[in-house]
Write a protein that holds these residues in place. Structure first.
Motif, PDB file in Angstrom:
ATOM      1  N   ASP A   1     -30.972 -33.264 -13.620  1.00  0.00           N
ATOM      2  CA  ASP A   1     -30.706 -34.702 -13.724  1.00  0.00           C
ATOM      3  C   ASP A   1     -31.278 -35.270 -15.008  1.00  0.00           C
ATOM      4  N   ALA A   2     -32.449 -34.785 -15.402  1.00  0.00           N
ATOM      5  CA  ALA A   2     -33.068 -35.284 -16.630  1.00  0.00           C
ATOM      6  C   ALA A   2     -32.121 -35.107 -17.816  1.00  0.00           C
ATOM      7  N   LEU A   3     -31.509 -33.939 -17.928  1.00  0.00           N
ATOM      8  CA  LEU A   3     -30.591 -33.685 -19.037  1.00  0.00           C
ATOM      9  C   LEU A   3     -29.349 -34.575 -18.968  1.00  0.00           C
ATOM     10  N   VAL A   4     -28.755 -34.674 -17.779  1.00  0.00           N
ATOM     11  CA  VAL A   4     -27.533 -35.471 -17.627  1.00  0.00           C
ATOM     12  C   VAL A   4     -27.803 -36.937 -17.940  1.00  0.00           C
ATOM     13  N   ILE A   5     -28.887 -37.465 -17.391  1.00  0.00           N
ATOM     14  CA  ILE A   5     -29.198 -38.882 -17.583  1.00  0.00           C
ATOM     15  C   ILE A   5     -29.509 -39.173 -19.047  1.00  0.00           C
ATOM     16  N   VAL A   6     -30.215 -38.271 -19.710  1.00  0.00           N
ATOM     17  CA  VAL A   6     -30.509 -38.455 -21.132  1.00  0.00           C
ATOM     18  C   VAL A   6     -29.213 -38.561 -21.931  1.00  0.00           C
ATOM     19  N   MET A   7     -28.279 -37.659 -21.699  1.00  0.00           N
ATOM     20  CA  MET A   7     -27.031 -37.704 -22.462  1.00  0.00           C
ATOM     21  C   MET A   7     -26.206 -38.932 -22.115  1.00  0.00           C
ATOM     22  N   ASP A   8     -26.255 -39.369 -20.868  1.00  0.00           N
ATOM     23  CA  ASP A   8     -25.588 -40.613 -20.490  1.00  0.00           C
ATOM     24  C   ASP A   8     -26.220 -41.781 -21.254  1.00  0.00           C
ATOM     25  N   ALA A   9     -27.546 -41.804 -21.301  1.00  0.00           N
ATOM     26  CA  ALA A   9     -28.240 -42.879 -22.011  1.00  0.00           C
ATOM     27  C   ALA A   9     -27.911 -42.877 -23.499  1.00  0.00           C
ATOM     28  N   MET A  10     -27.626 -41.707 -24.058  1.00  0.00           N
ATOM     29  CA  MET A  10     -27.260 -41.586 -25.469  1.00  0.00           C
ATOM     30  C   MET A  10     -25.761 -41.763 -25.698  1.00  0.00           C
ATOM     31  N   ASP A  11     -25.027 -42.035 -24.608  1.00  0.00           N
ATOM     32  CA  ASP A  11     -23.574 -42.243 -24.669  1.00  0.00           C
ATOM     33  C   ASP A  11     -22.849 -41.014 -25.201  1.00  0.00           C
ATOM     34  N   ILE A  12     -23.342 -39.836 -24.841  1.00  0.00           N
ATOM     35  CA  ILE A  12     -22.662 -38.581 -25.151  1.00  0.00           C
ATOM     36  C   ILE A  12     -21.651 -38.307 -24.054  1.00  0.00           C
ATOM     37  N   GLY A  13     -20.404 -38.055 -24.437  1.00  0.00           N
ATOM     38  CA  GLY A  13     -19.369 -37.860 -23.432  1.00  0.00           C
ATOM     39  C   GLY A  13     -18.140 -37.193 -24.011  1.00  0.00           C
ATOM     40  N   PRO A  14     -16.970 -37.462 -23.446  1.00  0.00           N
ATOM     41  CA  PRO A  14     -15.728 -36.809 -23.889  1.00  0.00           C
ATOM     42  C   PRO A  14     -15.500 -36.967 -25.389  1.00  0.00           C
ATOM     43  N   GLY A  15     -15.098 -35.849 -26.002  1.00  0.00           N
ATOM     44  CA  GLY A  15     -14.854 -35.823 -27.436  1.00  0.00           C
ATOM     45  C   GLY A  15     -16.073 -35.437 -28.259  1.00  0.00           C
ATOM     46  N   ASP A  16     -17.242 -35.412 -27.614  1.00  0.00           N
ATOM     47  CA  ASP A  16     -18.477 -35.059 -28.320  1.00  0.00           C
ATOM     48  C   ASP A  16     -18.814 -33.587 -28.106  1.00  0.00           C
ATOM     49  N   GLU A  17     -19.606 -33.045 -29.037  1.00  0.00           N
ATOM     50  CA  GLU A  17     -20.099 -31.674 -28.926  1.00  0.00           C
ATOM     51  C   GLU A  17     -21.625 -31.677 -28.970  1.00  0.00           C
ATOM     52  N   VAL A  18     -22.205 -30.775 -28.190  1.00  0.00           N
ATOM     53  CA  VAL A  18     -23.649 -30.567 -28.209  1.00  0.00           C
ATOM     54  C   VAL A  18     -23.891 -29.066 -28.363  1.00  0.00           C
ATOM     55  N   ILE A  19     -24.678 -28.691 -29.371  1.00  0.00           N
ATOM     56  CA  ILE A  19     -24.954 -27.276 -29.626  1.00  0.00           C
ATOM     57  C   ILE A  19     -26.155 -26.834 -28.805  1.00  0.00           C
ATOM     58  N   CYS A  20     -26.017 -25.695 -28.140  1.00  0.00           N
ATOM     59  CA  CYS A  20     -27.077 -25.181 -27.279  1.00  0.00           C
ATOM     60  C   CYS A  20     -26.988 -23.652 -27.248  1.00  0.00           C
ATOM     61  N   PRO A  21     -27.998 -22.981 -26.729  1.00  0.00           N
ATOM     62  CA  PRO A  21     -27.908 -21.525 -26.585  1.00  0.00           C
ATOM     63  C   PRO A  21     -27.067 -21.147 -25.370  1.00  0.00           C
ATOM     64  N   ALA A  22     -26.519 -19.947 -25.409  1.00  0.00           N
ATOM     65  CA  ALA A  22     -25.856 -19.376 -24.230  1.00  0.00           C
ATOM     66  C   ALA A  22     -26.808 -18.507 -23.435  1.00  0.00           C
ATOM     67  N   PHE A  23     -27.943 -18.139 -24.049  1.00  0.00           N
ATOM     68  CA  PHE A  23     -28.958 -17.351 -23.350  1.00  0.00           C
ATOM     69  C   PHE A  23     -30.002 -18.305 -22.797  1.00  0.00           C
ATOM     70  N   THR A  24     -29.676 -18.900 -21.668  1.00  0.00           N
ATOM     71  CA  THR A  24     -30.546 -19.848 -20.984  1.00  0.00           C
ATOM     72  C   THR A  24     -29.976 -20.088 -19.597  1.00  0.00           C
TER      73      THR A  24
END
Length: 360
Positions: free
Chosen positions: A63-86
């Motif tokens: 929830d912490a991750l989802v809510i943070v991205m919601d608060a930052m208005d990250i959504g459709p059309g956006d990209e977030v770079i992250c590892p696949a080994f996690t």
């Protein structure tokens, strides 16, 4: 011989049971079970510990991750770079917001994001980078911050590591019962450096409302439980000692010659060893010998996120991230917790040596 578990959480909290019982009794006596005094006090104490202006308790690390991205208005059309080994939650949270997880390679020595590969994957649609401090090792935050994008630190496995929560826009934590700082159930936290973003996160965690009468945002029901907050207040002063004990146990494995048999984690001052994860091409033989000897072990992310069925729509194929995929094939963890007996570690190394007399 007695079995050796992978972790022993009870060994950590057993000496604190009288304090935990008192904390439980105090909450019962007070009668406030949601947004009570312990939740507010823990948020303040955690902010002081992490050296940030503010922390906000939520129901869990995902929830912490989802809510943070919601608060930052990250959504459709956006990209977030992250590892696949996690763990899956990292990419799941991005996809849950309708954004696109873009997977970057990891450094095969540290298992954390490779800044050079991250840089190559930035596009005009990239809104943020989400480094994971995997297994308790800090990600290369200076190099990632130099790329000029907001950092959302997934610090679920690294509470108490120096430097965590000092670079990113926000840092998120999980208090799942095996974490470095753990609850006796679920719990999560967001460490915030921007007051405006913090206010929006507080609104979102409680239905987008300040007092359950006027609803300013479409939010969530994600609150840190008062009982868990009370328990976390008991555990928080112990974290530094626990992390030092984890580091001592990791050093003992090296002193016992484990590094002559398998690839062990490279030490660095900030590593708090949430897990002690090794590598070997003889992983399966080693784990079979450990199991036969009554010693627990585990593997992690053997199917990395870019190859998970739910994320096939992203278009990755086997071979897309070779360093990540090879890490998934070779990694395994050995028993480690604060206070693990030296004789248990000696037994672990003896069994590994019986399986692979020298490093392969």
């Amino acid at each position: 011989m007695p079995k050796i578990p992978l972790v022993d959480v009870r060994a950590q909290y057993a000496p604190l049971i009288p304090e935990l019982q008192q904390a439980f009794a105090d909450v019962l006596e007070d009668g406030r079970f949601v947004f009570g005094p312990n939740c507010a006090a823990f948020e303040q104490e955690a902010a002081t510990y992490l050296r940030v202006p503010e922390t906000i308790g939520v129901a869990n690390g995902t929830d912490a991750l989802v809510i943070v991205m919601d608060a930052m208005d990250i959504g459709p059309g956006d990209e977030v770079i992250c590892p696949a080994f996690t763990f899956y939650a990292t990419a799941e949270a991005i996809a849950r917001r309708g954004a696109k997880p873009v997977f970057a390679e990891v450094d095969p020595q540290t298992y954390n994001l490779d800044p050079e590969d991250v840089a190559a994957r930035i596009t005009p649609r990239t809104r943020a980078i989400m480094p994971v401090h995997l297994f308790g090792r800090p990600a290369p935050l200076d190099e990632l911050a130099s790329l000029g994008l907001p950092l959302i630190e997934d610090a679920a496995q690294a509470f108490g590591s120096p430097g965590i929560a000092q670079h990113g826009v926000v840092s998120t934590f999980s208090f799942y019962p095996t974490k470095n700082l753990f609850a006796l159930g679920d719990g999560g936290l967001v460490a915030v450096r921007d007051p405006g973003l913090g206010e929006r996160i507080r609104l979102l965690r409680f239905h987008g409302s300040r007092a359950k009468k006027t609803f300013e945002l479409v939010g969530y029901n994600s609150r840190l439980d008062e009982l868990q907050a009370a328990f976390l207040r008991v555990f928080l002063p112990e974290v530094a000692g626990w992390n030092e004990a984890r580091r001592a146990a990791a050093a003992r494995y090296a002193e016992l010659g484990l590094g002559d048999l398998v690839e062990i984690p490279q030490d660095e001052p900030g590593h708090v060893y949430h897990l002690f994860v090794c590598r070997s091409r003889e992983r399966d033989a080693i784990r079979a010998a450990l199991t036969e000897a009554g010693i627990a072990s585990a593997t992690y992310y053997t199917t990395p996120l870019h190859l998970q069925p739910s994320l096939h729509f992203l278009g990755y194929e086997a071979g897309s991230l070779p360093a990540t995929e090879q890490t998934g094939v070779e990694n395994f963890s050995l028993p480690l917790w604060p206070g693990i007996p030296a004789e248990a570690q000696e037994r672990v190394v003896d069994v590994v040596r019986s399986a692979v007399p020298s490093r392969v």
